[in-house]
Design a protein around this motif. Structure first.
Motif, PDB file in Angstrom:
ATOM      1  N   VAL A  62      73.394  20.938   3.566  1.00 23.85           N
ATOM      2  CA  VAL A  62      74.007  22.260   3.455  1.00 23.85           C
ATOM      3  C   VAL A  62      74.870  22.512   4.685  1.00 23.85           C
ATOM      4  N   THR A  63      76.105  22.901   4.460  1.00 24.80           N
ATOM      5  CA  THR A  63      76.974  23.426   5.512  1.00 24.80           C
ATOM      6  C   THR A  63      77.323  24.837   5.072  1.00 24.80           C
ATOM      7  N   ASN A  64      76.935  25.810   5.869  1.00 24.63           N
ATOM      8  CA  ASN A  64      77.047  27.205   5.465  1.00 24.63           C
ATOM      9  C   ASN A  64      77.859  27.971   6.510  1.00 24.63           C
ATOM     10  N   ARG A  65      79.064  28.394   6.135  1.00 24.13           N
ATOM     11  CA  ARG A  65      79.939  29.139   7.048  1.00 24.13           C
ATOM     12  C   ARG A  65      80.098  30.571   6.555  1.00 24.13           C
ATOM     13  N   GLY A  66      80.206  31.493   7.493  1.00 20.83           N
ATOM     14  CA  GLY A  66      80.397  32.871   7.076  1.00 20.83           C
ATOM     15  C   GLY A  66      80.556  33.826   8.237  1.00 20.83           C
ATOM     16  N   LEU A  67      80.393  35.117   7.913  1.00 25.15           N
ATOM     17  CA  LEU A  67      80.602  36.198   8.875  1.00 25.15           C
ATOM     18  C   LEU A  67      79.473  37.209   8.811  1.00 25.15           C
TER      19      LEU A  67
ATOM     20  N   LEU B  75      77.123  22.469  -0.712  1.00 19.35           N
ATOM     21  CA  LEU B  75      75.947  21.638  -0.943  1.00 19.35           C
ATOM     22  C   LEU B  75      76.398  20.227  -1.300  1.00 19.35           C
ATOM     23  N   GLU B  76      75.687  19.242  -0.759  1.00 21.22           N
ATOM     24  CA  GLU B  76      76.061  17.855  -0.999  1.00 21.22           C
ATOM     25  C   GLU B  76      74.794  17.009  -1.116  1.00 21.22           C
ATOM     26  N   THR B  77      74.757  16.147  -2.120  1.00 25.45           N
ATOM     27  CA  THR B  77      73.617  15.268  -2.312  1.00 25.45           C
ATOM     28  C   THR B  77      74.077  13.941  -2.896  1.00 25.45           C
ATOM     29  N   GLY B  78      73.283  12.910  -2.660  1.00 25.30           N
ATOM     30  CA  GLY B  78      73.540  11.605  -3.259  1.00 25.30           C
ATOM     31  C   GLY B  78      72.645  11.340  -4.452  1.00 25.30           C
ATOM     32  N   ASP B  79      71.768  12.286  -4.775  1.00 22.80           N
ATOM     33  CA  ASP B  79      70.839  12.101  -5.881  1.00 22.80           C
ATOM     34  C   ASP B  79      71.556  12.352  -7.208  1.00 22.80           C
ATOM     35  N   PRO B  80      71.585  11.369  -8.110  1.00 21.09           N
ATOM     36  CA  PRO B  80      72.319  11.533  -9.375  1.00 21.09           C
ATOM     37  C   PRO B  80      71.853  12.724 -10.208  1.00 21.09           C
ATOM     38  N   SER B  81      70.568  13.051 -10.167  1.00 21.66           N
ATOM     39  CA  SER B  81      70.081  14.153 -10.999  1.00 21.66           C
ATOM     40  C   SER B  81      70.529  15.517 -10.471  1.00 21.66           C
ATOM     41  N   LEU B  82      70.988  15.559  -9.224  1.00 22.89           N
ATOM     42  CA  LEU B  82      71.486  16.809  -8.643  1.00 22.89           C
ATOM     43  C   LEU B  82      72.989  16.752  -8.363  1.00 22.89           C
TER      44      LEU B  82
ATOM     45  N   TRP C 247      75.432  17.705  -9.891  1.00 29.13           N
ATOM     46  CA  TRP C 247      76.124  18.954 -10.224  1.00 29.13           C
ATOM     47  C   TRP C 247      76.296  19.847  -9.004  1.00 29.13           C
ATOM     48  N   LEU C 248      75.423  19.708  -7.997  1.00 33.44           N
ATOM     49  CA  LEU C 248      75.568  20.505  -6.770  1.00 33.44           C
ATOM     50  C   LEU C 248      76.839  20.138  -6.009  1.00 33.44           C
ATOM     51  N   ASN C 249      77.263  18.887  -6.119  1.00 39.11           N
ATOM     52  CA  ASN C 249      78.463  18.421  -5.403  1.00 39.11           C
ATOM     53  C   ASN C 249      79.739  19.062  -5.918  1.00 39.11           C
ATOM     54  N   THR C 250      79.695  19.643  -7.113  1.00 34.77           N
ATOM     55  CA  THR C 250      80.885  20.262  -7.708  1.00 34.77           C
ATOM     56  C   THR C 250      80.667  21.752  -7.967  1.00 34.77           C
ATOM     57  N   THR C 251      79.706  22.325  -7.269  1.00 34.07           N
ATOM     58  CA  THR C 251      79.402  23.745  -7.426  1.00 34.07           C
ATOM     59  C   THR C 251      79.985  24.546  -6.269  1.00 34.07           C
ATOM     60  N   VAL C 252      80.703  25.603  -6.593  1.00 33.82           N
ATOM     61  CA  VAL C 252      81.154  26.559  -5.579  1.00 33.82           C
ATOM     62  C   VAL C 252      80.091  27.640  -5.496  1.00 33.82           C
ATOM     63  N   ALA C 253      79.706  27.972  -4.259  1.00 30.25           N
ATOM     64  CA  ALA C 253      78.641  28.953  -4.065  1.00 30.25           C
ATOM     65  C   ALA C 253      79.047  29.996  -3.035  1.00 30.25           C
ATOM     66  N   VAL C 254      78.449  31.164  -3.153  1.00 30.51           N
ATOM     67  CA  VAL C 254      78.569  32.231  -2.165  1.00 30.51           C
ATOM     68  C   VAL C 254      77.155  32.725  -1.894  1.00 30.51           C
ATOM     69  N   ALA C 255      76.976  33.375  -0.740  1.00 34.82           N
ATOM     70  CA  ALA C 255      75.626  33.809  -0.385  1.00 34.82           C
ATOM     71  C   ALA C 255      75.642  35.129   0.365  1.00 34.82           C
ATOM     72  N   SER C 256      74.531  35.829   0.248  1.00 40.58           N
ATOM     73  CA  SER C 256      74.259  37.029   1.040  1.00 40.58           C
ATOM     74  C   SER C 256      73.155  36.696   2.017  1.00 40.58           C
ATOM     75  N   GLY C 257      73.277  37.218   3.226  1.00 39.36           N
ATOM     76  CA  GLY C 257      72.275  36.928   4.245  1.00 39.36           C
ATOM     77  C   GLY C 257      71.609  38.176   4.779  1.00 39.36           C
TER      78      GLY C 257
ATOM     79  N   GLU D 215      75.618  30.623  -7.510  1.00 33.04           N
ATOM     80  CA  GLU D 215      76.599  29.707  -8.066  1.00 33.04           C
ATOM     81  C   GLU D 215      77.724  30.553  -8.663  1.00 33.04           C
ATOM     82  N   VAL D 216      78.964  30.213  -8.356  1.00 35.76           N
ATOM     83  CA  VAL D 216      80.113  30.891  -8.926  1.00 35.76           C
ATOM     84  C   VAL D 216      80.439  30.200 -10.241  1.00 35.76           C
TER      85      VAL D 216
END
Length: 161
Positions: A92-97, A127-134, A136-146, A159-160
């Motif tokens: 996970v690399t999570n950037r924000g304000l 999000l980035e993974t090398g696991d084939p079953s996941l 879909w995370l490699n092509t998911t755009v996400a936003v978050a609240s903290g 997930e957007v």
């Protein structure tokens, strides 16, 4: 759809809960004032995450590299690893304000619990993974609240669609 200027507007995306995480954090390592702003590094000690399709733990060893800008806005860049219950790893690399009224931010910095309704804390996790079953995370755009709490951070990731 058209606006009053006749410029087309694309469809508004929807959001779907991906997971919520409770991330335990340590005391900030203060680097101090630099040409880019006031820098500190917040160690990530561990935690857990849970959602409709993935759940597991936040591994210790990550950190949040922060810069407080001259206008008081906090730029966050957290890098850490999730491990699912099945043992799959997700980077996970999570950037924000994070920003808000000065007195509210001072209470957060002092380690007080502050209602998240009183400040803005939004991020864009990649999000980035090398696991084939996941994969879909490699092509998911996400936003978050903290939410910042004295010893942990709650990050809820959507997930957007």
């Amino acid at each position: 759809m058209k606006t009053n200027t006749d410029v087309p507007v694309a469809a508004m995306p929807a959001l779907r809960l991906l997971y919520s995480s409770l991330i335990e954090v340590g005391a900030p390592l203060v680097i101090g004032n630099t040409p880019a702003g006031f820098r500190r590094v917040v160690p990530i000690l561990g935690g857990r995450f849970s959602g409709p399709r993935i759940r597991g733990r936040v591994l210790p060893g990550g950190a949040d590299w922060q810069v407080v800008r001259l206008d008081g806005t906090l730029e966050v860049e957290a890098r850490y690893t999730l491990e699912t219950e099945e043992g799959q790893l997700i980077s996970v690399t999570n950037r924000g304000l994070r920003h808000g009224p000065r007195e509210i931010i001072e209470r957060l910095v002092a380690g007080m619990d502050v209602s998240p309704d009183l400040y803005y804390f939004r991020t864009v996790p990649v999000l980035e993974t090398g696991d084939p079953s996941l994969a879909w995370l490699n092509t998911t755009v996400a936003v978050a609240s903290g939410e910042r709490h004295p010893n942990h951070v709650v990050i809820t990731v959507y997930e957007v669609l």
